[in-house]
Design an enzyme around this catalytic site. Sequence first.
Site: not given
Ligand code: F6P
Length: 323
Positions: A103, A105, A127-128, A172, A255
């Site tokens: 994604g 980052g 998924i964002d 996010r 989930v």
């Molecule tokens: O970027 C995908 C994502 O699932 C975001 O929707 C969410 O904010 C973040 O990653 C959660 O990150 P981690 O899996 O590091 O807790």
Amino acid sequence: MIKNIAVLTSGGDAPGMNAAIRSVVRCGISMGWNTFGVRNGFKGLINGQFEALGTRDVGGILQTGGTMLGSARCEEFKTLEGRELAMRNLYQKGVDALVVIGGNGSQTGAHELSKLGFPVVGVASTIDNDLVGSDITIGVDTALNIALEAIDRLKVTASSHQRAFIVEVMGRNCGYLALMAGLAGGAEAITLPEIKTDPEGIAAKLRQSYDHGKYHALIVAAEGAEYNAEALTEFFNEHKERLGFSVRSTTLGHVQRGGSPGASDRILASKLGKGAVDAIAREEFGVLVGLKNNTVSTTPYEEITGKTKELDKELFELARILD
Ligand code: F6P
């Protein structure tokens, strides 16, 4: 001339990443190239965790969620030293081009590597759905369906108890998942990072629905919204006398990321994986492969990194009309 390529998955996993790995490996092999997988994203690049992948090594993964290569969020790769070490390992292994499936980052990291001169091609997967350069990214559709299934179930129990449910979805700082889940799930209200929420307005709407004999109310909250599930629940609890409904909150969290990819994500991932191999064959590097206007397309990293896809405000209005 290209002889060896490597592929890695980075950042949050997304359903369909395995299908993308499979496509990169098998399309790469069909070009006569050797293909390597890198374990645990950029961390594996720094640690030199390469493994040769043949056609059979990527068998039986099309239908599985997660990523067979593993993923990681890597602080060291954010430093120049980390990236130089990664690049040395890539050269040492004889890798001519790297495919980064991930994604926002992850593609920013890939861009940094490409700025150092290494041939990189990105594949849009998160998924964002926050990546500029792809109308839709690998994993969104499956995550959305998981959220919808939860919403449909919550509506059932909400009706039994005349409750209002707040469902928090991931995303996010991007409201795409919440907006689409709210639209498809028939939510009474949606809170998003991109649009200011008036909690009083939501409270009034809930009260009105209650007075009109509605048995349930559903609010979809984006995790990145000012009024995410926690903030909204706090507000409603403070004002519960005038709401009518009693309120419960559910945070879907990871989930949403763990499901088996649906048909759309498997097909999208297969197409974008091939798109990455085609870009490498054209020696078109420093680009993200995504789907634009239903066509596999490339966009230079300069045009996408540091940006977030804009929300479709018309769809927000539509959700408001329909609720
Ligand atoms: O970027 C995908 C994502 O699932 C975001 O929707 C969410 O904010 C973040 O990653 C959660 O990150 P981690 O899996 O590091 O807790």
